[in-house]
Design an enzyme around this catalytic site. Sequence first.
Site, PDB file in Angstrom:
ATOM      1  N   LEU A  70       2.569  23.577 -27.647  1.00  0.00           N
ATOM      2  CA  LEU A  70       1.891  22.839 -28.704  1.00  0.00           C
ATOM      3  C   LEU A  70       1.482  21.515 -28.083  1.00  0.00           C
ATOM      4  CD1 LEU A  70       2.828  22.494 -32.426  1.00  0.00           C
ATOM      5  CD2 LEU A  70       2.034  20.528 -31.150  1.00  0.00           C
ATOM      6  N   GLY A  87      12.574  16.898 -36.784  1.00  0.00           N
ATOM      7  CA  GLY A  87      12.078  16.332 -38.033  1.00  0.00           C
ATOM      8  C   GLY A  87      11.562  17.389 -38.998  1.00  0.00           C
ATOM      9  N   PHE A  88      11.346  18.599 -38.508  1.00  0.00           N
ATOM     10  CA  PHE A  88      10.875  19.705 -39.345  1.00  0.00           C
ATOM     11  C   PHE A  88      11.959  20.757 -39.546  1.00  0.00           C
ATOM     12  CE2 PHE A  88       7.117  17.673 -37.740  1.00  0.00           C
ATOM     13  CZ  PHE A  88       6.342  17.572 -38.883  1.00  0.00           C
ATOM     14  N   GLY A 140      -1.343  12.960 -36.841  1.00  0.00           N
ATOM     15  CA  GLY A 140      -0.950  14.030 -37.747  1.00  0.00           C
ATOM     16  C   GLY A 140      -1.415  15.419 -37.361  1.00  0.00           C
ATOM     17  N   TYR A 193      10.332  18.138 -33.400  1.00  0.00           N
ATOM     18  CA  TYR A 193      10.699  19.426 -33.995  1.00  0.00           C
ATOM     19  C   TYR A 193      11.891  19.296 -34.927  1.00  0.00           C
ATOM     20  CZ  TYR A 193       7.443  21.580 -30.740  1.00  0.00           C
ATOM     21  OH  TYR A 193       6.309  21.939 -30.055  1.00  0.00           O
ATOM     22  N   GLY A 228      -0.606  11.151 -32.493  1.00  0.00           N
ATOM     23  CA  GLY A 228      -0.102  10.207 -33.478  1.00  0.00           C
ATOM     24  C   GLY A 228      -0.921  10.143 -34.756  1.00  0.00           C
ATOM     25  N   ASP A 237      11.008  25.549 -26.803  1.00  0.00           N
ATOM     26  CA  ASP A 237      11.545  24.755 -25.697  1.00  0.00           C
ATOM     27  C   ASP A 237      10.791  23.431 -25.701  1.00  0.00           C
ATOM     28  OD1 ASP A 237      13.403  26.590 -24.347  1.00  0.00           O
ATOM     29  OD2 ASP A 237      11.602  27.780 -23.988  1.00  0.00           O
ATOM     30  N   GLY A 255      -0.543  17.189 -34.784  1.00  0.00           N
ATOM     31  CA  GLY A 255       0.616  17.978 -34.351  1.00  0.00           C
ATOM     32  C   GLY A 255       1.350  18.590 -35.528  1.00  0.00           C
TER      33      GLY A 255
END
Length: 173
Positions: free
Chosen positions: A105, A155-156, A115, A153, A113, A143, A117
């Site tokens: 990704l 954060g999700f 959004g 990641y 920065g 990974d 992503g």
Amino acid sequence: MIKLEPLTGHHNRNGFDCDRDVLNVWLKQTALQHQNKGFSRTFVAIPANDQVIQQYISFGYEDIEAESILGFYALASAFVILDELPAELAKRYPRQVPVTRLGRLAIRTDMQGQGLGRLLLADALNRAQSAAQAVGSAGIFVDAKDDMSSRFYQGFGFQPCRDQPLKLYLPMW
């Protein structure tokens, strides 16, 4: 506005730069080959239409064209060994666990920065869950390239795996 679509040969892979050589090279040299062989599927974010391209140009992104890749991600089927998963989840699974691997990704350096992503990750999770309903997958495995990516990641809802904080897992069910 952007649109997300599968990578094809008409996308400008050479114009993409996320400031990470390993990701740039993979997109330019490997992504389309893997897609053609069925190893993975890569999805790219591109400008939605000519009006959007003109907006980007007016904001100083002078190299944006219809086939410019703004960001991408890749998905593949995989198995992980039970010992790799977070301990609190491992007790629910068999020895080998079918998962969807988020292999890559990345976002263009000059658009990080903003959004994009988060949008790409949300699309990847939706596609993975849809596919899991047809072929089976317990979750998403990724990974992370570094601590900053790992925090992104986490954060999700992704959880670090045992003794490997850059390997993360998100259960689907």
